[in-house]
Motif scaffolding. Sequence first.
Motif, PDB file in Angstrom:
ATOM      1  N   UNK A 174      40.331 -29.293 -34.582  1.00 46.96           N
ATOM      2  CA  UNK A 174      39.690 -28.362 -33.464  1.00 46.96           C
ATOM      3  C   UNK A 174      38.774 -29.129 -32.527  1.00 46.96           C
ATOM      4  N   UNK A 175      38.187 -30.321 -33.091  1.00 44.99           N
ATOM      5  CA  UNK A 175      37.447 -31.058 -32.110  1.00 44.99           C
ATOM      6  C   UNK A 175      38.472 -31.933 -31.496  1.00 44.99           C
ATOM      7  N   UNK A 176      39.519 -32.463 -31.939  1.00 42.23           N
ATOM      8  CA  UNK A 176      40.538 -33.342 -31.541  1.00 42.23           C
ATOM      9  C   UNK A 176      41.117 -32.739 -30.452  1.00 42.23           C
ATOM     10  N   UNK A 177      41.578 -31.365 -30.598  1.00 43.16           N
ATOM     11  CA  UNK A 177      42.240 -30.774 -29.371  1.00 43.16           C
ATOM     12  C   UNK A 177      41.406 -30.398 -28.404  1.00 43.16           C
ATOM     13  N   UNK A 178      40.055 -29.771 -28.660  1.00 48.60           N
ATOM     14  CA  UNK A 178      39.034 -29.666 -27.610  1.00 48.60           C
ATOM     15  C   UNK A 178      39.064 -30.971 -26.805  1.00 48.60           C
ATOM     16  N   UNK A 235      32.056 -39.077 -39.645  1.00 48.99           N
ATOM     17  CA  UNK A 235      30.782 -38.253 -40.048  1.00 48.99           C
ATOM     18  C   UNK A 235      30.804 -37.033 -40.692  1.00 48.99           C
ATOM     19  N   UNK A 236      31.771 -36.243 -40.109  1.00 48.20           N
ATOM     20  CA  UNK A 236      31.941 -34.811 -40.964  1.00 48.20           C
ATOM     21  C   UNK A 236      32.461 -35.037 -42.319  1.00 48.20           C
ATOM     22  N   UNK A 237      33.615 -35.919 -42.436  1.00 47.70           N
ATOM     23  CA  UNK A 237      34.062 -36.151 -43.709  1.00 47.70           C
ATOM     24  C   UNK A 237      32.857 -36.439 -44.819  1.00 47.70           C
ATOM     25  N   UNK A 238      32.042 -37.361 -44.115  1.00 47.09           N
ATOM     26  CA  UNK A 238      30.555 -37.744 -45.143  1.00 47.09           C
ATOM     27  C   UNK A 238      29.973 -36.698 -45.320  1.00 47.09           C
ATOM     28  N   UNK A 239      29.742 -35.731 -44.349  1.00 45.80           N
ATOM     29  CA  UNK A 239      28.662 -34.523 -44.519  1.00 45.80           C
ATOM     30  C   UNK A 239      29.455 -33.451 -45.290  1.00 45.80           C
ATOM     31  N   UNK A 240      30.586 -32.971 -44.965  1.00 45.16           N
ATOM     32  CA  UNK A 240      31.249 -31.962 -45.556  1.00 45.16           C
ATOM     33  C   UNK A 240      32.261 -32.026 -46.490  1.00 45.16           C
ATOM     34  N   UNK A 241      33.093 -33.058 -46.244  1.00 38.92           N
ATOM     35  CA  UNK A 241      33.985 -33.586 -47.244  1.00 38.92           C
ATOM     36  C   UNK A 241      35.311 -33.718 -46.576  1.00 38.92           C
ATOM     37  N   UNK A 265      46.296 -27.713 -36.828  1.00 39.46           N
ATOM     38  CA  UNK A 265      45.685 -27.018 -38.438  1.00 39.46           C
ATOM     39  C   UNK A 265      46.954 -26.861 -39.105  1.00 39.46           C
ATOM     40  N   UNK A 266      48.180 -26.414 -38.634  1.00 33.89           N
ATOM     41  CA  UNK A 266      49.269 -25.972 -39.605  1.00 33.89           C
ATOM     42  C   UNK A 266      49.966 -27.402 -39.791  1.00 33.89           C
ATOM     43  N   UNK A 267      49.970 -28.643 -38.827  1.00 30.32           N
ATOM     44  CA  UNK A 267      50.402 -29.738 -39.177  1.00 30.32           C
ATOM     45  C   UNK A 267      49.399 -30.454 -40.294  1.00 30.32           C
ATOM     46  N   UNK A 268      48.273 -30.564 -39.829  1.00 30.96           N
ATOM     47  CA  UNK A 268      47.486 -31.289 -41.023  1.00 30.96           C
ATOM     48  C   UNK A 268      47.463 -30.454 -42.482  1.00 30.96           C
ATOM     49  N   UNK A 269      47.505 -29.291 -42.461  1.00 30.41           N
ATOM     50  CA  UNK A 269      47.735 -28.473 -43.693  1.00 30.41           C
ATOM     51  C   UNK A 269      48.971 -28.880 -44.575  1.00 30.41           C
ATOM     52  N   UNK A 319      37.729 -31.493 -46.473  1.00 35.46           N
ATOM     53  CA  UNK A 319      38.532 -30.319 -46.170  1.00 35.46           C
ATOM     54  C   UNK A 319      38.185 -30.354 -44.566  1.00 35.46           C
ATOM     55  N   UNK A 320      37.353 -31.205 -43.825  1.00 37.98           N
ATOM     56  CA  UNK A 320      37.098 -31.571 -42.692  1.00 37.98           C
ATOM     57  C   UNK A 320      38.410 -31.784 -42.129  1.00 37.98           C
ATOM     58  N   UNK A 321      39.388 -32.556 -42.663  1.00 38.53           N
ATOM     59  CA  UNK A 321      40.867 -32.678 -42.223  1.00 38.53           C
ATOM     60  C   UNK A 321      41.614 -31.609 -41.905  1.00 38.53           C
ATOM     61  N   UNK A 322      41.509 -30.728 -42.562  1.00 45.35           N
ATOM     62  CA  UNK A 322      42.300 -29.313 -42.128  1.00 45.35           C
ATOM     63  C   UNK A 322      41.414 -28.243 -41.885  1.00 45.35           C
ATOM     64  N   UNK A 323      40.231 -28.405 -41.485  1.00 41.06           N
ATOM     65  CA  UNK A 323      39.321 -27.424 -40.943  1.00 41.06           C
ATOM     66  C   UNK A 323      38.939 -27.840 -39.213  1.00 41.06           C
ATOM     67  N   UNK A 324      37.895 -28.808 -39.306  1.00 39.96           N
ATOM     68  CA  UNK A 324      37.003 -29.097 -38.215  1.00 39.96           C
ATOM     69  C   UNK A 324      37.796 -30.117 -37.371  1.00 39.96           C
TER      70      UNK A 324
END
Length: 131
Positions: free
Chosen positions: A39-43, A23-29, A116-120, A31-36
């Motif tokens: 955070x979501x997965x780790x939480x 949903x976030x990739x559709x909404x934001x694009x 975050x570092x890994x995905x980047x 860049x969600x992969x290296x930003x949100x």
Amino acid sequence: MRLQMAYVIACLTAGTSFLLNRALVKLIGAQTIITLSPVIEEMLKTLFPYAFDADIFVTHVVFGLIEAIYDWVQTRGRIAALLSIGGHGLFGLATVLTAQAAGVYIGLAAGIVTHLLWNTIMVRFPLRSAE
């Protein structure tokens, strides 16, 4: 009981993460992969097992196994699947070791930063597979 609960939580968090990330990739694009997403997965992979007294590290690894199966089914290849397992194991290790020393919320922060570092790195230097 801690292990069984970790398996259940890993399945639930993998499904939840998949839906939220999609949903976030559709909404934001992308860049969600290296930003949100990290955070979501780790939480999810840290706070739910913590709240239910399940094994945090096992939750991370099983989540990685589920992601590896998804990678395999999506024909991303063996290397991508192995990196999913290894990566989530690494995030879990960073989380647990830091949590043991400084508490669960600092451990969560360590897991988030590692993810975050890994995905980047994975996005900046995409895997070139010979498969």
